[in-house]
Design an enzyme around this catalytic site. Structure first.
Site, PDB file in Angstrom:
ATOM      1  N   ASP A  68       3.599 -11.391   4.103  1.00 51.06           N
ATOM      2  CA  ASP A  68       4.465 -10.861   5.175  1.00 51.06           C
ATOM      3  C   ASP A  68       3.882  -9.539   5.687  1.00 51.06           C
ATOM      4  OD1 ASP A  68       6.541 -10.361   6.926  1.00 51.06           O
ATOM      5  OD2 ASP A  68       7.936  -9.667   5.367  1.00 51.06           O
ATOM      6  N   SER A  79       0.821  -1.211   0.000  1.00 47.54           N
ATOM      7  CA  SER A  79       0.000   0.000   0.000  1.00 47.54           C
ATOM      8  C   SER A  79       0.859   1.266   0.000  1.00 47.54           C
ATOM      9  CB  SER A  79      -0.923   0.012   1.219  1.00 47.54           C
ATOM     10  OG  SER A  79      -0.145  -0.097   2.390  1.00 47.54           O
ATOM     11  N   CYS A 112       5.031 -11.235  12.328  1.00 48.07           N
ATOM     12  CA  CYS A 112       6.084 -10.598  13.141  1.00 48.07           C
ATOM     13  C   CYS A 112       5.499 -10.062  14.442  1.00 48.07           C
ATOM     14  CB  CYS A 112       6.789  -9.502  12.349  1.00 48.07           C
ATOM     15  SG  CYS A 112       5.703  -8.223  11.752  1.00 48.07           S
TER      16      CYS A 112
HETATM   17  N1  SAH Z   1       8.092  -8.291   3.072  1.00 49.82           N
HETATM   18  C1  SAH Z   1       8.773  -7.047   3.359  1.00 49.82           C
HETATM   19  C2  SAH Z   1       8.395  -6.453   4.676  1.00 49.82           C
HETATM   20  C3  SAH Z   1       6.934  -6.150   4.861  1.00 49.82           C
HETATM   21  S1  SAH Z   1       6.619  -4.972   6.101  1.00 49.82           S
HETATM   22  C4  SAH Z   1      10.269  -7.270   3.301  1.00 49.82           C
HETATM   23  O1  SAH Z   1      10.717  -8.410   3.435  1.00 49.82           O
HETATM   24  O2  SAH Z   1      11.008  -6.299   3.157  1.00 49.82           O
HETATM   25  C5  SAH Z   1       4.925  -4.692   5.911  1.00 49.82           C
HETATM   26  C6  SAH Z   1       4.542  -3.913   4.674  1.00 49.82           C
HETATM   27  O3  SAH Z   1       3.130  -3.935   4.613  1.00 49.82           O
HETATM   28  C7  SAH Z   1       4.936  -2.439   4.643  1.00 49.82           C
HETATM   29  O4  SAH Z   1       5.680  -2.204   3.485  1.00 49.82           O
HETATM   30  C8  SAH Z   1       3.607  -1.678   4.568  1.00 49.82           C
HETATM   31  O5  SAH Z   1       3.648  -0.571   3.687  1.00 49.82           O
HETATM   32  C9  SAH Z   1       2.677  -2.727   4.026  1.00 49.82           C
HETATM   33  N2  SAH Z   1       1.244  -2.631   4.369  1.00 49.82           N
HETATM   34  C10 SAH Z   1       0.685  -2.343   5.560  1.00 49.82           C
HETATM   35  N3  SAH Z   1      -0.659  -2.459   5.493  1.00 49.82           N
HETATM   36  C11 SAH Z   1      -0.958  -2.809   4.211  1.00 49.82           C
HETATM   37  C12 SAH Z   1      -2.171  -3.090   3.516  1.00 49.82           C
HETATM   38  N4  SAH Z   1      -3.341  -3.042   4.122  1.00 49.82           N
HETATM   39  N5  SAH Z   1      -2.088  -3.444   2.224  1.00 49.82           N
HETATM   40  C13 SAH Z   1      -0.896  -3.525   1.594  1.00 49.82           C
HETATM   41  N6  SAH Z   1       0.279  -3.270   2.208  1.00 49.82           N
HETATM   42  C14 SAH Z   1       0.249  -2.920   3.497  1.00 49.82           C
END
Ligand code: SAH
Length: 401
Positions: A305, A254, A345
């Protein structure tokens, strides 16, 4: 002249029997509710901890405002705190030398897990990024010792401090801006598992990279194939690792800012024009998974994730429902033989809770999961068995039938 016995100048803090038994069980925290007396103890000072009978239990760092009033730093009296800090830094660096492979980005110091409570230091190639989380570590003498010791040992081009304003508020510390504390270099490129990433210490998202997933990226890549979907992809950590193994990779997040860095990272790693490009989609993952699963989209590999759903114990039920929804949609979209890499996490969601949700989800989706790996955080984020809060990341890899 008769000898006088000098009283220790270190402040004394007396704790309750419950607090003492917590320390004796191997934990390092004592909550404020277990402090019996802490008169005239300056905020952030090194203190001697006494049990209710007055017996010393060790030396600790004191916070005058946090609910975690005491963080034990040594079982023996500390003669010279800066010298102890230097010793602990040396130990933390030596520990990583044995366990970090194929990466010039890793966590150098992980707070309690490196016996330096309140301090996090991450290395991104030639830039060190430091987070100071308590009054004691914020003291000027401590800051100076840390910066000089880390510089002598690791020779970074620069050291940056990342400030979380909420943490400073909770610790009753004056506001402070994030920024360079030494050197000029604010951006660099780091490499993990042969994949390159851009790191910008001052711009963009404040988190840097998710170094705790480093080993899980490599593990996931071993099983990945076909059409892959990386949900909550941030700056492309999983997506970039999957690309060489997959025919097509889509990353969803997002955050537009994160996807812009993800796209730069993809360009950094693009060796030849015949390689397929990763498709980045800016969307709410819940909505996108709902639409895609309803419209019959199919994948061979799905990564989930999400950010921490349970920030406190109270959120546990809602968090479990969130994990269930995401995993249910993913299972609907995976082809037979597909790979599900699903992470949590949230510290408050235990590994058993998480596996339980997956079992429920598989049953409801009428699919069978063969778990090939139950993983956690990378080894540079050590887990202290007697300090459960140090273990937070779960990453389960399954082959779906
Ligand atoms: N997989 C990534 C880490 C993910 S951290 C890595 O290994 O680097 C979580 C991510 O979820 C963040 O980038 C945040 O912007 C996104 N996020 C949070 N809520 C969200 C939603 N409702 N839809 C899509 N992305 C979201």
């Amino acid at each position: 002249m008769p000898k006088t016995t000098s009283r220790p100048s270190i402040p004394l803090v007396k704790i309750s029997a419950r607090g003492a038994s917590r320390l004796k069980d191997g934990h390092v925290w004592v909550y404020r509710s277990d402090i019996v007396s802490a008169e005239d103890v300056p905020p952030g000072s090194l203190v001697r901890v006494l049990d209710h009978r007055g017996q010393p239990l060790g030396d600790a760092l004191y916070s005058s405002s946090s609910q975690i009033a005491i963080r034990l730093i040594a079982h023996e009296p500390v003669a010279h705190f800066p010298a102890l800090l230097r010793e602990r830094i040396t130990e933390a660096i030596a520990y990583r030398e044995g366990i970090v492979h194929d990466s010039n980005a890793y966590r150098v110091i992980f707070s309690e897990a490196d016996f330096l409570p309140g301090l996090i230091v991450d290395r991104y190639h030639d830039i060190l990024s430091m987070q100071i989380l308590t009054q004691a570590i914020d003291a000027e003498i401590v800051r100076q010792t840390l910066t000089s010791e880390l510089t002598d040992r690791l020779h970074p081009a620069s050291v940056v401090e990342r400030v979380d304003p909420r943490v400073r508020q909770l610790e009753d510390l004056p506001p402070r801006a994030s920024g360079l504390v030494q050197g000029e270099k604010a951006s660099t490129i780091f490499t993990m598992n042969g994949v390159q990433f851009q790191f910008d210490a001052l711009e963009g998202q404040k988190t840097g990279a998710f170094l705790d997933q480093r080993e899980n990226y490599a593990a996931a890549a071993q099983y990945a194939h076909g059409d892959a979907l990386d949900v909550f992809c941030y700056q492309g950590g999983f997506a970039l690792h999957l690309l060489p193994r997959c025919s097509h990779v889509t990353g969803v997040d997002s955050s537009r800012a994160a996807l812009e860095v993800a796209d730069q990272n993809a360009a950094l790693n693009r060796r030849d024009q015949s390689q397929p490009e990763i498709e980045w989609i800016e969307a709410n993952a819940f909505d996108l998974l709902k639409d895609y699963s309803a419209s019959g989209q199919r994948y061979d590999t799905i990564i989930l994730d999400p950010p921490a759903f349970a920030k406190s114990k109270r959120d546990l039920d809602a968090a479990l429902r969130g994990y269930k929804e995401l995993n249910l949609r993913a299972l609907k979209m995976l082809r037979p033989g597909g790979v599900l890499v699903t992470c949590s996490c949230s510290y408050h969601v235990s590994q058993a809770d998480f596996l339980g949700v997956l079992a429920d989800t598989a049953r409801d989706a009428h699919r069978t999961l063969r778990v090939v790996e139950v993983r956690g955080q990378a080894k540079d984020h050590p887990i202290l068995l007697n300090v459960p809060e140090t273990a937070y990341l779960k990453c389960v890899i399954s082959i779906v039938r």
